[in-house]
Design a protein around this motif. Structure first.
Motif, short mmCIF file in Angstrom:
data_model
loop_
_atom_site.label_atom_id
_atom_site.label_comp_id
_atom_site.label_asym_id
_atom_site.label_seq_id
_atom_site.Cartn_x
_atom_site.Cartn_y
_atom_site.Cartn_z
N ASP A 228 -9.21 37.51 15.64
CA ASP A 228 -8.76 36.12 15.66
C ASP A 228 -8.86 35.52 17.05
O ASP A 228 -9.31 34.38 17.21
N LEU A 229 -8.43 36.27 18.06
CA LEU A 229 -8.50 35.75 19.42
C LEU A 229 -9.95 35.58 19.85
O LEU A 229 -10.31 34.57 20.48
N LEU A 230 -10.80 36.53 19.49
CA LEU A 230 -12.22 36.42 19.83
C LEU A 230 -12.83 35.15 19.21
O LEU A 230 -13.61 34.45 19.87
N GLU A 231 -12.44 34.84 17.99
CA GLU A 231 -12.98 33.63 17.36
C GLU A 231 -12.45 32.36 18.01
O GLU A 231 -13.16 31.35 18.07
N ARG A 232 -11.21 32.39 18.50
CA ARG A 232 -10.69 31.22 19.23
C ARG A 232 -11.48 31.02 20.52
O ARG A 232 -11.81 29.89 20.89
#
Length: 372
Positions: A228-232
Motif C-alpha cells: 500500500d505504501l509503495l503504491e502511494r
C-alpha cells in the motif's frame, strides 16, 4: 591535458573531485584519481534547509545572507578538496587546464524554465589558480531542455573508449537515479532520470534511526516492503511521465514524503526503509529498456549491497555490473563527467545530448571564470 571535475550531488553529503587526462585530438581519456570530502554537519544542514520549500530558518534570519554565506562555505569545501587531490597526485594548479565544477542544486524546475546550482565560480578560480567552468545546466534549459541528466554524453564517450557501444546502460544511484542507454554506433543515446534513490532512504535513516544513511542496506534488509505504501509513493506523477524528464527535491520533498506516510503508523521503521528501497528498484526497472544486456552501476548507491542485490533480481536477464569493470571508481563517475564537460567547453564542443534532455539542439555548456 589534465582536467579536474568537482561534484556535490542531491545526496548533499559532500564533494567529489576527480582528475582525468584527456587528449584533445583523439578524446582518449585516462583516469588519474579522486578525492572525496564530507561536508561539515553545519554546512550540510544549511544546504538541506535551503533545498526545502519553503526553506526553514529561525525567525529574524536573513535568507539571502544565509544563501550567500552558504555559497562561500560550499566553495571553500570545493577549494579544499581540489587542493587535497592535487597534493595526493603530486600536481600543482599549473598542471591543470580546467576545473569543471557542478555546484549544489538548490532548485530544479525545468518546467518553469530555471535551475540553480549554487557555487562561486570566481572565488573557486581565484583560490585554486585554475580556470573554472560551471553553470553547465542553464544553457540546456534555455534551449527548452531539462538541463539534466548531463552525464550521458560522458558515459557514451567513456564506454566507447572501452569498446562498448550498444545494449548497455549506465545507472547512477545518487540522491536520485538516472540511466544512460547506449543503442549502438551511430544511434542516438536515450536516458533520463528514474526517480528517488538515496535521498529518501537517507532522510528516513536520519529521522527514524538517527543515522546519516542505511549503511549497506542493512536496515532495509530487516524489513519487508509494504504494498500500500509503495503504491502511494508510485502515484507521484513523475513516475508516469516518459523521457525526457528530470527530477529533484523540488518534486520529492519532505512534505510529500510525510503525506505518503500519513497512514503508515502500523508499519515498522524497517518496513518503511524496505519500501523506499523497493521504490528505488521499481523506478529503475520501469525505465530500463528490455533490450539492455548489461547495466554498469555508479554513484553512492553502488555500495548498497541490498539495493544492488534487488536490482540484479528485478533487472534480469540484464547483468548488473560495477562501473569499476570499465576503469572508473563508482564514486568518481559524475565528477569525472564534469571534468570532461569542462574540456568540452574549452574545445567549443557540445556537452548536452538533446535526445536525453529534450533541448532543441546540441550546445556548448557552461560559463568560464579565469584564474587570472
Amino acid at each position: 591535458m589534465i582536467a579536474l571535475g568537482a561534484m556535490s550531488g542531491t545526496s548533499t553529503d559532500g564533494v567529489d573531485v576527480a582528475a582525468v587526462q584527456i587528449d584533445p585530438d583523439s578524446q582518449e581519456m585516462r583516469f588519474l584519481g579522486v578525492f572525496s570530502a564530507e561536508f561539515p554537519p553545519e554546512l550540510k544542514q544549511v544546504l538541506l534547509s535551503l533545498q526545502e520549500i519553503p526553506p526553514r530558518f529561525a525567525p529574524n534570519i536573513d535568507p539571502i545572507a544565509t544563501l550567500l554565506q552558504a555559497r562561500k562555505d560550499l566553495t571553500d569545501q570545493y577549494v579544499g578538496a581540489v587542493n587535497e587531490l592535487l597534493s595526493f597526485l603530486g600536481l600543482d594548479s599549473g598542471d591543470v587546464r580546467v576545473l569543471g565544477a557542478h555546484g549544489q542544486t538548490l532548485r530544479h524546475r525545468p518546467d518553469l524554465g530555471y535551475t540553480y546550482q549554487m557555487l562561486d565560480g570566481a572565488l573557486l578560480a581565484s583560490q585554486t589558480g585554475i580556470d573554472v567552468v560551471h553553470d553547465f545546466r542553464s544553457k540546456d534549459i534555455a534551449l527548452g531542455g531539462q538541463g539534466a541528466p548531463l552525464v550521458p554524453a560522458f558515459h557514451q564517450a567513456w564506454l566507447n573508449g572501452k569498446g562498448v557501444y550498444d545494449q548497455t546502460a549506465v545507472l547512477n544511484l545518487g540522491g536520485f537515479s538516472n540511466l544512460t542507454v547506449l543503442n549502438g554506433q551511430g544511434q542516438a543515446l536515450t536516458g533520463g532520470d528514474c526517480g528517488p534513490a538515496n535521498c529518501l532512504m537517507d532522510l528516513w535513516a536520519q529521522r527514524a534511526f538517527s543515522l546519516p544513511m542505511d549503511q549497506d542496506g542493512e536496515i532495509a534488509a530487516m524489513g519487508s516492503p509494504d504494498t500500500d505504501l509503495l503504491e502511494r509513493f508510485w502515484a507521484h506523477p513523475f513516475f508516469h511521465q516518459s523521457w525526457p524528464k528530470s527530477t529533484g527535491r523540488d518534486d520529492f520533498s519532505a512534505q510529500w514524503f510525510e503525506q505518503c506516510l500519513a497512514d503508515s503508523n502500523q508499519l515498522s521503521s524497517e518496513d518503511i526503509m524496505a519500501t523506499l528501497l523497493a521504490l528505488t528498484v521499481r523506478a529503475v526497472k520501469s525505465c530500463l529498456p528490455v533490450l539492455v544486456e548489461q547495466v554498469y552501476v555508479c554513484g553512492g548507491g553502488a555500495r548498497n549491497s541490498t539495493l544492488i542485490g534487488q536490482l540484479r533480481c528485478e533487472c534480469a536477464p540484464a547483468d548488473v555490473l560495477p562501473i569499476e569493470n570499465l576503469g572508473l571508481p563508482a564514486q568518481a563517475v559524475e565528477a569525472t563527467a564534469f571534468a570532461w564537460l569542462g574540456v568540452q567547453y574549452l574545445l567549443n564542443l557540445a556537452g548536452n545530448c538533446p535526445t536525453v534532455t529534450g533541448a532543441s539542439r546540441p550546445a556548448v555548456l557552461g560559463a568560464l571564470h579565469t584564474a587570472k
